[in-house]
Design a protein around this motif. Sequence first.
Motif, PDB file in Angstrom:
ATOM      1  N   GLY A 259       0.786  -1.228   0.000  1.00 16.48           N
ATOM      2  CA  GLY A 259       0.000   0.000   0.000  1.00 16.48           C
ATOM      3  C   GLY A 259       0.817   1.276   0.000  1.00 16.48           C
ATOM      4  N   ASP A 260       0.157   2.365  -0.388  1.00 16.33           N
ATOM      5  CA  ASP A 260       0.720   3.713  -0.324  1.00 16.33           C
ATOM      6  C   ASP A 260       1.967   3.858  -1.203  1.00 16.33           C
ATOM      7  N   VAL A 261       1.919   3.266  -2.381  1.00 16.31           N
ATOM      8  CA  VAL A 261       3.051   3.320  -3.315  1.00 16.31           C
ATOM      9  C   VAL A 261       3.038   4.662  -4.040  1.00 16.31           C
ATOM     10  N   LEU A 262       4.164   5.351  -4.039  1.00 13.58           N
ATOM     11  CA  LEU A 262       4.273   6.643  -4.700  1.00 13.58           C
ATOM     12  C   LEU A 262       4.394   6.476  -6.210  1.00 13.58           C
ATOM     13  N   ARG A 263       3.697   7.321  -6.944  1.00 17.24           N
ATOM     14  CA  ARG A 263       3.715   7.270  -8.404  1.00 17.24           C
ATOM     15  C   ARG A 263       4.702   8.304  -8.959  1.00 17.24           C
ATOM     16  N   PRO A 264       5.381   8.004 -10.061  1.00 17.77           N
ATOM     17  CA  PRO A 264       6.380   8.930 -10.615  1.00 17.77           C
ATOM     18  C   PRO A 264       5.802  10.276 -11.026  1.00 17.77           C
ATOM     19  N   GLU A 265       4.555  10.274 -11.508  1.00 14.71           N
ATOM     20  CA  GLU A 265       3.979  11.504 -12.062  1.00 14.71           C
ATOM     21  C   GLU A 265       3.273  12.363 -11.019  1.00 14.71           C
ATOM     22  N   VAL A 266       3.248  11.912  -9.780  1.00 15.76           N
ATOM     23  CA  VAL A 266       2.553  12.645  -8.719  1.00 15.76           C
ATOM     24  C   VAL A 266       3.583  13.232  -7.757  1.00 15.76           C
ATOM     25  N   GLY A 267       3.578  14.550  -7.625  1.00 21.24           N
ATOM     26  CA  GLY A 267       4.571  15.226  -6.798  1.00 21.24           C
ATOM     27  C   GLY A 267       4.099  15.499  -5.383  1.00 21.24           C
ATOM     28  N   MET A 268       4.910  16.251  -4.663  1.00 26.57           N
ATOM     29  CA  MET A 268       4.644  16.538  -3.256  1.00 26.57           C
ATOM     30  C   MET A 268       3.381  17.366  -3.059  1.00 26.57           C
ATOM     31  N   ALA A 269       2.999  18.160  -4.055  1.00 30.42           N
ATOM     32  CA  ALA A 269       1.809  19.005  -3.912  1.00 30.42           C
ATOM     33  C   ALA A 269       0.569  18.172  -3.619  1.00 30.42           C
ATOM     34  N   LYS A 270       0.461  17.015  -4.271  1.00 32.85           N
ATOM     35  CA  LYS A 270      -0.695  16.149  -4.030  1.00 32.85           C
ATOM     36  C   LYS A 270      -0.663  15.584  -2.619  1.00 32.85           C
ATOM     37  N   ASP A 271       0.534  15.287  -2.083  1.00 31.22           N
ATOM     38  CA  ASP A 271       0.641  14.825  -0.697  1.00 31.22           C
ATOM     39  C   ASP A 271       0.133  15.905   0.257  1.00 31.22           C
ATOM     40  N   VAL A 272       0.474  17.150  -0.031  1.00 30.19           N
ATOM     41  CA  VAL A 272       0.034  18.274   0.801  1.00 30.19           C
ATOM     42  C   VAL A 272      -1.486  18.407   0.745  1.00 30.19           C
ATOM     43  N   ILE A 273      -2.049  18.327  -0.455  1.00 33.63           N
ATOM     44  CA  ILE A 273      -3.502  18.430  -0.608  1.00 33.63           C
ATOM     45  C   ILE A 273      -4.212  17.302   0.150  1.00 33.63           C
ATOM     46  N   ALA A 274      -3.676  16.089   0.008  1.00 36.77           N
ATOM     47  CA  ALA A 274      -4.287  14.945   0.697  1.00 36.77           C
ATOM     48  C   ALA A 274      -4.256  15.133   2.211  1.00 36.77           C
ATOM     49  N   LEU A 275      -3.132  15.623   2.724  1.00 39.58           N
ATOM     50  CA  LEU A 275      -3.025  15.864   4.165  1.00 39.58           C
ATOM     51  C   LEU A 275      -4.020  16.928   4.618  1.00 39.58           C
ATOM     52  N   LEU A 276      -4.117  18.026   3.876  1.00 45.20           N
ATOM     53  CA  LEU A 276      -4.998  19.112   4.281  1.00 45.20           C
ATOM     54  C   LEU A 276      -6.462  18.684   4.235  1.00 45.20           C
ATOM     55  N   ARG A 277      -6.825  17.881   3.245  1.00 45.98           N
ATOM     56  CA  ARG A 277      -8.197  17.359   3.189  1.00 45.98           C
ATOM     57  C   ARG A 277      -8.482  16.453   4.375  1.00 45.98           C
ATOM     58  N   PHE A 278      -7.532  15.598   4.681  1.00 48.15           N
ATOM     59  CA  PHE A 278      -7.666  14.692   5.831  1.00 48.15           C
ATOM     60  C   PHE A 278      -7.788  15.503   7.115  1.00 48.15           C
ATOM     61  N   ALA A 279      -6.951  16.522   7.248  1.00 47.44           N
ATOM     62  CA  ALA A 279      -6.959  17.364   8.445  1.00 47.44           C
ATOM     63  C   ALA A 279      -8.267  18.134   8.576  1.00 47.44           C
ATOM     64  N   ALA A 280      -8.751  18.686   7.468  1.00 49.69           N
ATOM     65  CA  ALA A 280      -9.984  19.477   7.512  1.00 49.69           C
ATOM     66  C   ALA A 280     -11.184  18.632   7.913  1.00 49.69           C
TER      67      ALA A 280
ATOM     68  N   ALA B   1      -2.101  20.966  11.023  1.00 50.08           N
ATOM     69  CA  ALA B   1      -1.521  20.465   9.777  1.00 50.08           C
ATOM     70  C   ALA B   1      -0.773  21.572   9.046  1.00 50.08           C
ATOM     71  N   LEU B   2      -1.340  22.768   9.029  1.00 46.28           N
ATOM     72  CA  LEU B   2      -0.687  23.895   8.365  1.00 46.28           C
ATOM     73  C   LEU B   2       0.620  24.244   9.062  1.00 46.28           C
ATOM     74  N   ILE B   3       0.592  24.249  10.386  1.00 41.37           N
ATOM     75  CA  ILE B   3       1.824  24.508  11.147  1.00 41.37           C
ATOM     76  C   ILE B   3       2.820  23.384  10.909  1.00 41.37           C
ATOM     77  N   GLY B   4       2.316  22.158  10.868  1.00 45.56           N
ATOM     78  CA  GLY B   4       3.179  21.007  10.663  1.00 45.56           C
ATOM     79  C   GLY B   4       3.862  21.017   9.306  1.00 45.56           C
ATOM     80  N   LEU B   5       3.161  21.498   8.280  1.00 40.01           N
ATOM     81  CA  LEU B   5       3.762  21.572   6.955  1.00 40.01           C
ATOM     82  C   LEU B   5       4.950  22.530   6.943  1.00 40.01           C
ATOM     83  N   VAL B   6       4.822  23.635   7.660  1.00 40.95           N
ATOM     84  CA  VAL B   6       5.943  24.580   7.767  1.00 40.95           C
ATOM     85  C   VAL B   6       7.108  23.926   8.502  1.00 40.95           C
ATOM     86  N   SER B   7       6.800  23.225   9.594  1.00 38.59           N
ATOM     87  CA  SER B   7       7.851  22.550  10.361  1.00 38.59           C
ATOM     88  C   SER B   7       8.542  21.482   9.525  1.00 38.59           C
ATOM     89  N   THR B   8       7.746  20.730   8.745  1.00 42.99           N
ATOM     90  CA  THR B   8       8.319  19.675   7.914  1.00 42.99           C
ATOM     91  C   THR B   8       9.244  20.250   6.851  1.00 42.99           C
TER      92      THR B   8
END
Length: 233
Positions: free
Chosen positions: A140-161, A169-176
């Motif tokens: 599971g959770d295999v990263l695809r070559p054509e999908v960048g970090m922006a999609k990971d950020v979007i997925a996290l923010l949707r999950f967080a919201a 999550a927003l603070i955590g993204l800055v820390s990361t």
Amino acid sequence: MDDWIDYYDSTHTIYASKLHRDLHFELIARDIIGYIGSPDAVVLDYACGEALSAAKVADACGMLYLAEPAPGVRGRLIARFAPNTKIRVRSLEDLRKMAEHSIDLVVMNSVTQYMTAEELDSAFATIRRLLKPGGRLVVGDVLRPEVGMAKDVIALLRFAASHGFLRDALIGLVSTALSDYRQLRSRVGLQRYGEAEMIKKLAASGFSASRVAVNIGHNPWRMTFVGRPALTV
């Protein structure tokens, strides 16, 4: 993989908050349970991490093996689940000593990105030996070559919201962005696989595999595959 093992064995800040961490492991446990075919099944979680919700998985099967390469994490797992007779903690080296054809289900979630191609082949070979003829491997959770970090950020923010920790999550993204994780990711990189590439890699290790519609966890842009030991003539 050693650099990533050292990172996860350290005091890291990969989760935005305790709520994020707890929800992450609860969601993974729920998804793993969905793949358990029998209450008597023997399940192996390969490179399981902290596995905070492993007791829920153990409740749904006959025996749960938690295999973890990081010694500090493994020590915490042993301490946390010592009272649970349905959970056994192992190192990855221990798996080579386990009886062949002794496992019904192996789950390798969010692991492939941290392994070299050769390390992944070796892991698949070990898993192939352990699985029963009718067993399954879930990658599971295999990263695809054509999908960048922006999609990971979007997925996290949707999950967080949707679960009430958007501010964290927003603070955590800055820390990361300023963390050792980001530096390590830039220096070592993460392995990515296309759908056909992963199916071919699994086939080379003796599995008949296909991608399933829904990924394990919260990120819909990553992939999950289910493989079964291929029949040998």
